[in-house]
Design a protein around this motif. Structure first.
Motif, PDB file in Angstrom:
ATOM      1  N   SER A 156       0.447  -1.209  -0.294  1.00 15.01           N
ATOM      2  CA  SER A 156      -0.122  -0.280  -0.471  1.00 15.01           C
ATOM      3  C   SER A 156       0.800   1.142   0.000  1.00 15.01           C
ATOM      4  CB  SER A 156      -1.109   0.088   1.677  1.00 15.01           C
ATOM      5  OG  SER A 156      -1.899  -1.373   1.198  1.00 15.01           O
ATOM      6  N   PRO A 157       2.270   1.209   1.121  1.00 11.06           N
ATOM      7  CA  PRO A 157       2.802   2.690   0.785  1.00 11.06           C
ATOM      8  C   PRO A 157       3.340   3.649  -0.788  1.00 11.06           C
ATOM      9  CG  PRO A 157       2.994   1.814   2.285  1.00 11.06           C
ATOM     10  CD  PRO A 157       2.025   0.375   1.605  1.00 11.06           C
ATOM     11  N   ALA A 158       3.562   1.592  -0.951  1.00 13.04           N
ATOM     12  CA  ALA A 158       3.957   2.185  -2.745  1.00 13.04           C
ATOM     13  C   ALA A 158       3.156   2.120  -3.603  1.00 13.04           C
ATOM     14  CB  ALA A 158       4.515   0.647  -3.650  1.00 13.04           C
TER      15      ALA A 158
ATOM     16  N   VAL B 223       8.715   3.123  -9.228  1.00 14.44           N
ATOM     17  CA  VAL B 223       6.550   4.100  -8.945  1.00 14.44           C
ATOM     18  C   VAL B 223       6.368   4.821  -9.029  1.00 14.44           C
ATOM     19  CG1 VAL B 223       5.135   4.245  -7.516  1.00 14.44           C
ATOM     20  CG2 VAL B 223       6.027   2.130  -7.349  1.00 14.44           C
ATOM     21  N   ARG B 224       7.895   6.007  -8.912  1.00 13.49           N
ATOM     22  CA  ARG B 224       7.207   6.889  -9.164  1.00 13.49           C
ATOM     23  C   ARG B 224       7.654   8.134 -10.642  1.00 13.49           C
ATOM     24  NH1 ARG B 224       9.229   8.253  -3.932  1.00 13.49           N
ATOM     25  NH2 ARG B 224      11.135   7.416  -4.573  1.00 13.49           N
ATOM     26  N   ASN B 225       8.556   7.103 -11.013  1.00 14.94           N
ATOM     27  CA  ASN B 225       8.528   7.796 -12.568  1.00 14.94           C
ATOM     28  C   ASN B 225       8.303   7.036 -13.247  1.00 14.94           C
ATOM     29  OD1 ASN B 225      10.982   9.270 -10.844  1.00 14.94           O
ATOM     30  ND2 ASN B 225      12.371   8.051 -12.062  1.00 14.94           N
ATOM     31  N   GLY B 226       7.470   5.450 -13.419  1.00 16.58           N
ATOM     32  CA  GLY B 226       6.298   5.140 -14.104  1.00 16.58           C
ATOM     33  C   GLY B 226       5.559   5.859 -14.354  1.00 16.58           C
ATOM     34  N   VAL B 227       4.203   6.083 -13.619  1.00 17.67           N
ATOM     35  CA  VAL B 227       3.089   6.531 -12.747  1.00 17.67           C
ATOM     36  C   VAL B 227       3.483   8.279 -13.547  1.00 17.67           C
ATOM     37  CG1 VAL B 227       1.688   8.108 -11.371  1.00 17.67           C
ATOM     38  CG2 VAL B 227       2.475   5.959 -11.299  1.00 17.67           C
ATOM     39  N   ARG B 228       4.169   8.846 -13.051  1.00 20.57           N
ATOM     40  CA  ARG B 228       4.451  10.265 -13.944  1.00 20.57           C
ATOM     41  C   ARG B 228       4.278  10.027 -15.610  1.00 20.57           C
ATOM     42  NH1 ARG B 228       9.899  11.858 -12.983  1.00 20.57           N
ATOM     43  NH2 ARG B 228      10.284  10.450 -15.080  1.00 20.57           N
ATOM     44  N   ASP B 229       5.254   8.940 -15.960  1.00 17.03           N
ATOM     45  CA  ASP B 229       5.875   8.949 -17.548  1.00 17.03           C
ATOM     46  C   ASP B 229       4.313   8.227 -17.835  1.00 17.03           C
ATOM     47  OD1 ASP B 229       8.202  10.072 -16.839  1.00 17.03           O
ATOM     48  OD2 ASP B 229       8.961   8.246 -17.086  1.00 17.03           O
TER      49      ASP B 229
ATOM     50  N   GLY C 238       1.431  -0.465  -6.315  1.00 24.05           N
ATOM     51  CA  GLY C 238       1.412  -1.629  -5.245  1.00 24.05           C
ATOM     52  C   GLY C 238       2.071  -2.786  -6.145  1.00 24.05           C
ATOM     53  N   ALA C 239       1.418  -3.459  -7.760  1.00 25.46           N
ATOM     54  CA  ALA C 239       1.469  -4.294  -8.462  1.00 25.46           C
ATOM     55  C   ALA C 239       3.438  -3.585  -8.950  1.00 25.46           C
ATOM     56  CB  ALA C 239       0.641  -3.890  -9.525  1.00 25.46           C
ATOM     57  N   ILE C 240       3.902  -2.932  -9.553  1.00 22.76           N
ATOM     58  CA  ILE C 240       5.274  -2.770  -9.617  1.00 22.76           C
ATOM     59  C   ILE C 240       6.072  -2.665  -8.543  1.00 22.76           C
ATOM     60  CG2 ILE C 240       6.874  -0.780  -9.948  1.00 22.76           C
ATOM     61  CD1 ILE C 240       4.302   0.913 -11.600  1.00 22.76           C
ATOM     62  N   TYR C 241       5.147  -3.044  -7.202  1.00 23.78           N
ATOM     63  CA  TYR C 241       5.796  -2.790  -5.790  1.00 23.78           C
ATOM     64  C   TYR C 241       6.381  -4.511  -5.771  1.00 23.78           C
ATOM     65  CZ  TYR C 241       8.119  -2.977  -0.971  1.00 23.78           C
ATOM     66  OH  TYR C 241       8.155  -3.177  -0.077  1.00 23.78           O
ATOM     67  N   LEU C 242       5.347  -5.528  -5.836  1.00 26.07           N
ATOM     68  CA  LEU C 242       5.335  -6.727  -5.444  1.00 26.07           C
ATOM     69  C   LEU C 242       6.106  -7.628  -6.311  1.00 26.07           C
ATOM     70  CD1 LEU C 242       1.775  -7.054  -4.332  1.00 26.07           C
ATOM     71  CD2 LEU C 242       3.569  -7.468  -3.172  1.00 26.07           C
ATOM     72  N   ILE C 243       5.880  -7.212  -7.750  1.00 24.33           N
ATOM     73  CA  ILE C 243       7.107  -8.027  -9.008  1.00 24.33           C
ATOM     74  C   ILE C 243       8.298  -7.333  -8.442  1.00 24.33           C
ATOM     75  CG2 ILE C 243       6.923  -8.656 -11.349  1.00 24.33           C
ATOM     76  CD1 ILE C 243       4.328  -9.468 -10.102  1.00 24.33           C
ATOM     77  N   GLY C 244       8.681  -6.244  -8.832  1.00 28.16           N
ATOM     78  CA  GLY C 244       9.853  -5.504  -8.890  1.00 28.16           C
ATOM     79  C   GLY C 244      10.625  -5.911  -7.843  1.00 28.16           C
ATOM     80  N   ARG C 245      10.381  -5.815  -6.147  1.00 24.14           N
ATOM     81  CA  ARG C 245      10.524  -6.916  -5.249  1.00 24.14           C
ATOM     82  C   ARG C 245      10.430  -8.265  -4.917  1.00 24.14           C
ATOM     83  NH1 ARG C 245      13.730  -5.146  -2.004  1.00 24.14           N
ATOM     84  NH2 ARG C 245      13.034  -4.852  -0.065  1.00 24.14           N
ATOM     85  N   GLU C 246       9.987  -8.650  -5.778  1.00 28.57           N
ATOM     86  CA  GLU C 246      10.302 -10.349  -5.512  1.00 28.57           C
ATOM     87  C   GLU C 246      10.560 -11.447  -6.671  1.00 28.57           C
ATOM     88  OE1 GLU C 246       6.724 -11.563  -3.469  1.00 28.57           O
ATOM     89  OE2 GLU C 246       6.456  -9.836  -1.521  1.00 28.57           O
ATOM     90  N   VAL C 247       9.869 -10.721  -7.579  1.00 30.32           N
ATOM     91  CA  VAL C 247      10.255 -11.191  -8.852  1.00 30.32           C
ATOM     92  C   VAL C 247      11.233 -10.577  -9.897  1.00 30.32           C
ATOM     93  CG1 VAL C 247       9.426 -12.191 -10.951  1.00 30.32           C
ATOM     94  CG2 VAL C 247       7.943 -11.734  -9.185  1.00 30.32           C
ATOM     95  N   LEU C 248      11.358  -8.936  -9.451  1.00 33.02           N
ATOM     96  CA  LEU C 248      12.500  -8.620 -10.629  1.00 33.02           C
ATOM     97  C   LEU C 248      13.999  -8.817  -9.646  1.00 33.02           C
ATOM     98  CD1 LEU C 248      10.133  -6.804 -12.941  1.00 33.02           C
ATOM     99  CD2 LEU C 248      11.516  -8.436 -13.288  1.00 33.02           C
TER     100      LEU C 248
ATOM    101  N   ASN D 242      -2.421   3.435  -9.995  1.00 32.34           N
ATOM    102  CA  ASN D 242      -2.629   3.102  -9.032  1.00 32.34           C
ATOM    103  C   ASN D 242      -1.933   1.940  -9.367  1.00 32.34           C
ATOM    104  OD1 ASN D 242      -4.158   0.902 -10.192  1.00 32.34           O
ATOM    105  ND2 ASN D 242      -6.718   1.475  -9.260  1.00 32.34           N
ATOM    106  N   SER D 243      -1.388   1.498 -10.317  1.00 34.97           N
ATOM    107  CA  SER D 243       0.026   0.423 -10.608  1.00 34.97           C
ATOM    108  C   SER D 243       1.206   0.382  -9.224  1.00 34.97           C
ATOM    109  CB  SER D 243       0.783   0.557 -11.727  1.00 34.97           C
ATOM    110  OG  SER D 243       0.740   1.801 -11.629  1.00 34.97           O
TER     111      SER D 243
END
Ligand code: PHE
Length: 360
Positions: free
Chosen positions: A157-159, A321-327, A300-310, A297-298
């Protein structure tokens, strides 16, 4: 998929959906119903949160699962992640006690495990990282966002809030020529996991934050702990502000609420904010800029996949997350302008192109 399906029988709901698969399991000991909707595996194995709440009817729960799963397909595609869209809804009877709830989560885990990767779950409204630990007792290895003590990346959620915050800044830059939030009036609907975290970020940057939630206790907590203002839950639609940020449940932008809005833009975390696709037009007619939910609102999804898969670091993930949502949002706003389409249609076009190309 719109909320206003002509007749919400299970039969019409199943027929109206363009997703791949729906698995329904009745949990006899509790009377709960587990619904797992797999919308699309075009970009990869389906993944999505677990929403646990009480619904007035089973049809409402199925429709929610279908709409939420579709939203996940778009969310992963828009965020450039190789995952498919799915969602689990656990419709529980009111007043389920904690022990029965834990047992239910274990049986849900067993089902996830049995599906063998068709669907991997995480947390959503009504579930926590601790619940993911419980689910993982039987659902491993298809569970994202366990607590760090259990080797997971914790609550996403914080992400999500970080991404929405970035979306608010991007939108302010577009509307007001500056992304500074000092003095900007933001009304946040819902002080749950994401809304609460978002209000902290907004307050730290000097925004004037007002919060409305059906839960008076949580509003009081936000008032005393965060120092934000409070208003009645239903008053959020009428409040004059720069940004209205829906961070509770879906379908709150509809033909009844949109005429009431007195904001310049809607930028929030809730999934499926538009009740129907026609509501995107209503917002445009009122000159209210809508930041499409699955784009902002992506986090959380970016966080879980980024941290746990990538294998990304915490810091790197939050930057992405910040840059992805902005762009992503900047691209959607530009596309909408260029083609005279709603921002919602523009976001769907971007996502559909990625899905068609097999590229998240
Ligand atoms: N439920 C959250 C969302 O909809 C977080 C989440 C993302 C959970 C991806 C699982 C998988 O974005």
């Amino acid at each position: 998929m719109d909320t206003q399906t002509a007749e919400k029988t299970l039969d019409t709901l199943m027929g109206a959906w363009d997703g791949e698969e729906i698995i329904v399991r009745r949990d006899q000991p509790t009377g709960a119903t587990i619904i797992i909707a797999v919308h699309s595996t075009r970009l990869g194995l389906a993944c999505g949160g677990t929403r646990m709440k009480t619904y007035p009817a089973l049809e409402e729960a199925v429709l929610d699962a279908q709409r939420l799963a579709e939203g996940m397909t778009f969310k992963f595609a828009a965020a450039g992640l190789q995952r498919g869209g799915g969602k689990a809804v656990i419709a529980i009877p009111a007043g389920l006690d904690a022990a029965a709830r834990d047992d239910l989560l274990r049986r849900y885990g067993a089902l996830i495990h049995q599906l063998g990767g068709i669907f991997a779950c995480g947390a959503d409204v009504g579930t926590t990282a601790h619940d993911m630990d419980t689910i993982a007792e039987t659902g491993a290895p298809y569970v994202f966002g366990r607590t760090s003590e259990r080797g997971g990346s914790g609550d996403p959620s914080p992400a999500t809030a970080t991404g929405v915050f970035s979306g608010i800044k991007t939108t302010c830059a577009r509307l007001f020529g500056s992304d500074a939030l000092a003095g900007r009036r933001v009304v946040v609907q819902g002080a749950g996991k994401v809304g609460y975290s978002l209000m902290g970020l907004l307050r730290d940057e000097g925004a004037e934050v007002t919060c409305g939630d059906v839960d008076a206790v949580i509003v009081e907590r936000a008032r005393t702990e965060l120092g934000v203002s409070a208003m009645a839950a239903d008053a959020v639609y009428d409040a004059e502000c720069d940004i209205f940020s829906p961070c509770a449940l879906g379908a709150i932008l509809n033909s009844e609420t949109i005429p009431r809005l007195r904001c310049r833009a809607v930028v929030g975390a809730a999934n499926n904010q538009l009740a129907t696709s026609a509501d995107a037009e209503l917002l445009r007619e009122r000159d209210i800029l809508y930041a499409p939910d699955f784009v902002v609102n992506s986090g959380g999804a970016i966080y879980l996949i980024g941290r746990e898969v990538l294998g990304w670091s915490e810091q790197d993930t939050l930057d992405r997350v910040r840059n992805g949502v902005r762009d992503g949002l900047t691209q959607v706003y530009a596309l909408a302008d260029e083609h005279g389409m709603t921002t919602s249609a523009a976001a769907e076009q971007v996502a559909r192109q990625r899905i068609a190309g097999g590229q998240g």
